[in-house]
Write an enzyme that holds these catalytic residues in place. Structure first.
Site, PDB file in Angstrom:
ATOM      1  N   ARG A   8       2.071  -2.591  -5.737  1.00 18.18           N
ATOM      2  CA  ARG A   8       2.781  -2.468  -4.457  1.00 18.18           C
ATOM      3  C   ARG A   8       4.091  -1.687  -4.647  1.00 18.18           C
ATOM      4  O   ARG A   8       4.524  -0.953  -3.757  1.00 18.18           O
ATOM      5  CB  ARG A   8       3.053  -3.836  -3.828  1.00 18.18           C
ATOM      6  N   GLU A  56      -0.846  -8.156  13.766  1.00 20.63           N
ATOM      7  CA  GLU A  56      -1.686  -7.289  12.944  1.00 20.63           C
ATOM      8  C   GLU A  56      -2.708  -6.480  13.733  1.00 20.63           C
ATOM      9  O   GLU A  56      -3.006  -5.329  13.389  1.00 20.63           O
ATOM     10  CB  GLU A  56      -2.387  -8.115  11.860  1.00 20.63           C
ATOM     11  N   HIS A 107      -0.473  -7.882  -1.796  1.00 19.53           N
ATOM     12  CA  HIS A 107      -0.590  -9.331  -2.011  1.00 19.53           C
ATOM     13  C   HIS A 107      -2.048  -9.794  -1.942  1.00 19.53           C
ATOM     14  O   HIS A 107      -2.370 -10.801  -1.316  1.00 19.53           O
ATOM     15  CB  HIS A 107       0.271 -10.098  -1.011  1.00 19.53           C
ATOM     16  N   ARG A 165       0.652  -8.121  -5.782  1.00 15.64           N
ATOM     17  CA  ARG A 165       2.041  -8.616  -5.789  1.00 15.64           C
ATOM     18  C   ARG A 165       2.647  -8.605  -7.188  1.00 15.64           C
ATOM     19  O   ARG A 165       3.800  -8.228  -7.378  1.00 15.64           O
ATOM     20  CB  ARG A 165       2.064 -10.044  -5.240  1.00 15.64           C
TER      21      ARG A 165
END
Length: 313
Positions: A8, A56, A107, A165
């Site tokens: 990320r 979302e 994540h 993550r």
């Protein structure tokens, strides 16, 4: 593989670089920019960054609109929310019309750790792989992740990129590595079995190879960073030359890399195969390394699978 960087983190830096060379790129987030690292782009190009809030479906619908207007939208949130809550919008508003949207979800997997089962997406690759027109990418390290972002910006059509993550080992040399959509990478040769891995499990596969080598077992290691379209040629070649396959993924063994490789093998070159991954279960809260052990996602588990599959040859 001493240095560790989260994919990320690489994504955030890649976006900022990409924004400088491609003015069509816009970035959307669902109120998680500091976590997804899209904040890097926001700092550099505030007028091309859009925080859609904790919504979302709206995130994906708006991204579709940007794509229809000729922009190249990168839409980000956590993998659980991107592929779970927004699935229908992705299917009908992005993939059905084959719009040029890049969904970069962070994540993912069990290594989300303490956030627990509700946030540990272990079925995202399966969900995205099943949608027509969708390209599915799961980079192994920071170098692969950065190059993947530039590659998908050049590709016209929907793409899902899975990002993590936790910091993971850097495997590739940025100066020599070249990412190509749909092309697997043979990292190490081997004749006794082939370990086909994706994402953070590539590093575990390399470690497993070293452990096996000490016991006189030569394992080939292959990085499948693109699950769809999958590199059939490299899988079939590995099957014919080694006679045994082990897949490794930080994902449910149902519907992800293991399933994708099995589909290729059963139609082209059936050989004994074992799958390393979560076994049709939800995760739980805990430290990432402890969860990797509990759910069977370590180099030691890969070693065990290789030994078992070789007995079936």
């Amino acid at each position: 593989m001493a240095e560790k960087i989260a994919t990320r983190e690489a994504y955030g830096k890649a976006l900022a670089k990409l924004g400088k060379v491609n003015e069509k790129v816009v970035v959307l987030d669902a109120d998680l920019s500091k976590s997804t690292k899209t904040s890097e782009f926001e700092k550099a190009f505030p007028n091309r960054f859009f925080n859609m809030g904790i919504a979302e479906q709206n995130l994906m619908g708006t991204a579709a609109g940007f794509a229809a207007a000729g922009k190249i939208p990168f839409a980000s949130t956590f993998a659980m929310f991107a592929t779970g809550r927004a699935f229908e919008i992705i299917r009908n508003s992005i993939c059905y019309p084959k719009l040029n949207v890049k969904i970069c979800a962070t994540h993912a997997g069990i290594t989300v750790g303490e956030d627990g089962a509700s946030h540990q997406a272990l079925e995202d690759l399966a969900c995205m792989r099943a949608i027509p027109n969708m390209v599915v990418i799961n980079p192994a390290d920071a170098v692969s992740a950065e190059q993947a972002i530039f590659a998908i910006a050049e590709y016209h059509g929907p793409v899902y990129v899975r990002l993590g993550r936790a910091a993971v080992p850097v495997i590739y040399d940025a100066n020599s590595f070249r990412f190509e959509i749909g092309k697997g990478i043979e990292l190490c040769p081997g004749k006794d079995a082939a370990i086909i891995a994706t994402g953070i499990m590539v590093a575990e596969a390399l470690q497993a190879r070293e452990m096996l080598e000490k016991e006189g077992i030569e394992a080939r290691v292959i990085d499948i960073h693109t699950l769809k379209p999958i590199d059939k040629e490299i899988i079939i070649k590995a099957a014919r030359e080694t006679g045994a396959i082990v897949t490794a993924e930080e994902h449910n063994i149902l519907g992800g890399l293991g399933s994708a490789v099995a589909e290729v093998l059963v139609e082209n070159s059936p050989v004994p195969m074992k799958r390393v991954g979560t076994r049709d279960t939800f995760g739980e809260s805990g430290k990432p390394n402890e969860l990797m052990i509990k759910y069977g996602l370590t180099a030691a588990h890969i070693v065990e699978a290789v030994k078992e599959v070789r007995k079936l040859k």
